[in-house]
Design an enzyme around this catalytic site. Sequence first.
Site, PDB file in Angstrom:
ATOM      1  N   TYR A 101      -8.573   8.181  10.952  1.00 43.57           N
ATOM      2  CA  TYR A 101      -8.050   8.392  12.297  1.00 43.57           C
ATOM      3  C   TYR A 101      -8.823   9.453  13.073  1.00 43.57           C
ATOM      4  O   TYR A 101      -8.402   9.874  14.147  1.00 43.57           O
ATOM      5  CB  TYR A 101      -6.563   8.747  12.227  1.00 43.57           C
ATOM      6  CG  TYR A 101      -5.724   7.572  11.750  1.00 43.57           C
ATOM      7  CD1 TYR A 101      -5.299   6.593  12.637  1.00 43.57           C
ATOM      8  CD2 TYR A 101      -5.393   7.432  10.402  1.00 43.57           C
ATOM      9  CE1 TYR A 101      -4.544   5.505  12.210  1.00 43.57           C
ATOM     10  CE2 TYR A 101      -4.642   6.348   9.961  1.00 43.57           C
ATOM     11  CZ  TYR A 101      -4.228   5.395  10.864  1.00 43.57           C
ATOM     12  OH  TYR A 101      -3.490   4.305  10.434  1.00 43.57           O
ATOM     13  N   ASP A 122       3.019   7.125   4.323  1.00 39.91           N
ATOM     14  CA  ASP A 122       3.407   5.749   4.619  1.00 39.91           C
ATOM     15  C   ASP A 122       3.363   4.950   3.319  1.00 39.91           C
ATOM     16  O   ASP A 122       2.470   5.147   2.485  1.00 39.91           O
ATOM     17  CB  ASP A 122       2.467   5.130   5.655  1.00 39.91           C
ATOM     18  CG  ASP A 122       3.035   3.867   6.288  1.00 39.91           C
ATOM     19  OD1 ASP A 122       4.221   3.567   6.037  1.00 39.91           O
ATOM     20  OD2 ASP A 122       2.294   3.187   7.013  1.00 39.91           O
ATOM     21  N   TYR A 133       0.829  -1.205   0.000  1.00 38.85           N
ATOM     22  CA  TYR A 133       0.000   0.000   0.000  1.00 38.85           C
ATOM     23  C   TYR A 133       0.863   1.255   0.000  1.00 38.85           C
ATOM     24  O   TYR A 133       2.046   1.223   0.323  1.00 38.85           O
ATOM     25  CB  TYR A 133      -0.906   0.026   1.235  1.00 38.85           C
ATOM     26  CG  TYR A 133      -0.157   0.251   2.522  1.00 38.85           C
ATOM     27  CD1 TYR A 133      -0.010   1.520   3.064  1.00 38.85           C
ATOM     28  CD2 TYR A 133       0.433  -0.822   3.189  1.00 38.85           C
ATOM     29  CE1 TYR A 133       0.706   1.724   4.239  1.00 38.85           C
ATOM     30  CE2 TYR A 133       1.143  -0.634   4.360  1.00 38.85           C
ATOM     31  CZ  TYR A 133       1.276   0.647   4.876  1.00 38.85           C
ATOM     32  OH  TYR A 133       1.997   0.845   6.020  1.00 38.85           O
TER      33      TYR A 133
END
Length: 240
Positions: free
Chosen positions: A214, A171, A160
Amino acid sequence: MKKNHLHTIALFLGAALLIVSCRCSDKTTKDESPDINMSEMETLKDSASFALGVQIAQSFKQQGIAEKIDQDIFMAVLKKQFANEEALVDMNASNQLIQKFMSQASKTENEPKIEEGKKFLETNAKREEVNVTESGLQYEVLNEGDGEKPGPNNKVKVHYEGTLLDGTVFDSSYERGEPIEFPLNGVIKGWQEGLQLMKTGAKYKLYIPYNLGYGERGARGAIGPYETLIFEVELLDIVE
């Protein structure tokens, strides 16, 4: 993420302040603070007291609390609480209030980011290749797979890359050079839902609203509160 000791002190003191400030009818008059310096402290006790005051004040400033509270009431509450054996207010109710206050303050502060995410998703949803689920998750099929779909309790193996709306990569397993394995019920809601739509071998692009990511807290590093996130996710395998 664990809170450090100083942050816990700040929340404790701030909680007492906020509860009492809601019950005060008259605003305390601000006293002139004595002009003192660390070099003037004569004992270890004095120096430690000075240092603790500095740390709490700095912590409040760094967390953005100092400019949000009534500092006159805060100082008055400290003096009054130090003079009393029992807590001036119920601490459970106090903790609930401080959390509500900080949540509202954070949402107000991040309103431009929330609006940016909302507008992006509204525009993105109009693209023919984008699908929208009932939860608000958006996904785009880059490559369709031909294997099995994972269930909510499966462990999966994926590659990913995650980006913010401005294109910042926060990330990437591709950059690290190795995929990652994790239980599907241990990740954010947007991933849980999105990966269950995929067959093994598929590659999707997920557009995740903050409430499926988040949320109001954000995460470590580049992911702040109320971030809309974009992930390219490749489902490599369902791990037995």
